[in-house]
Design a protein around this motif. Sequence first.
Motif, short mmCIF file in Angstrom:
data_model
loop_
_atom_site.label_atom_id
_atom_site.label_comp_id
_atom_site.label_asym_id
_atom_site.label_seq_id
_atom_site.Cartn_x
_atom_site.Cartn_y
_atom_site.Cartn_z
N ARG A 1 0.85 -1.43 0.00
CA ARG A 1 -0.01 -0.07 -0.04
C ARG A 1 0.87 1.07 -0.01
O ARG A 1 0.35 2.33 -0.18
CB ARG A 1 -0.74 -0.17 1.34
N LYS A 2 2.06 1.11 0.54
CA LYS A 2 3.05 2.46 0.29
C LYS A 2 4.24 1.89 -0.19
O LYS A 2 4.88 0.87 -0.28
CB LYS A 2 3.47 2.63 1.91
N LYS B 1 0.06 1.00 -10.75
CA LYS B 1 -1.50 1.40 -10.16
C LYS B 1 -2.21 2.17 -11.02
O LYS B 1 -1.52 3.14 -11.42
CB LYS B 1 -1.58 1.68 -8.69
N GLU C 1 -6.46 4.93 -8.17
CA GLU C 1 -6.64 4.11 -6.81
C GLU C 1 -5.23 4.41 -5.94
O GLU C 1 -4.44 4.94 -6.26
CB GLU C 1 -6.43 2.77 -7.59
N GLU C 2 -5.32 3.56 -4.98
CA GLU C 2 -4.44 3.54 -3.90
C GLU C 2 -3.48 2.28 -3.76
O GLU C 2 -2.28 2.28 -3.40
CB GLU C 2 -5.22 3.91 -2.42
#
Length: 235
Positions: free
Chosen positions: A49-50, A187, A191-192
């Motif tokens: 996610r990061k 991505k 989006e994240e």
Amino acid sequence: MYRVFLLALVFVSFQSQMSGERVLSREKSFIAPSVVVRKEVKKEEAPPRKIPIAASRIIALDVNESHTSHTIIARSSDTVLLNSFDLKFSQNSFYSLNGGPFLSTMGAIHLPKPGSYQLTYYSVDFFGNRDSGKTRILVIDDSPPKIEFRFNPPRFINEDAESCAQGSFLTILASDSLSGIRSIFWKPSAEEIWKRYDQPILISKKENQIFSIQAYAEDLAGNVTTVETISCYVI
């Protein structure tokens, strides 16, 4: 007397038939226990996610370890330690880069500037015993990899806008001159959650819409590129 015997025989036969029916009835009413088959569900690794941040590491090299990778990959900010084969009686360790003179160290190696080197090292204990030592490749990499985007068919200019055809593919390439590429992530820009890139991306947007993605790459030393964005107008 004969009648009594005959009646008794008929009664016993009738009882046997009734008993047999009851047994048969029990057999018919028997219900086998149910068997529940449990299907194992394999959990997939959660996507990142990061964006990872390159942090300094401590890399310990065991002089007496035989099952180690031949190549050591580090950054200038990392600390590379030499662990002696006998910590109780170890006096000193020595190392050499590219066949140069051996330098004494009680622990950390003074890392050279970025590049690829031949590292030879060994340890000596208080009794003058020297271990067999090791020779390995030391790669110092402080530079992030580079990313390149390729459209197939290529993008083109349409009414002063970078355009691409619906159903075309986008390939993400990454290169690194020293340590090599660990992975590429991408991505959709809106989006994240990042996805691991493993095949060309299909441009499935409808006509007259904007196709836009972001991507970054990480090399084997832990250096990460800045996030790059690529987009086109789908026609």
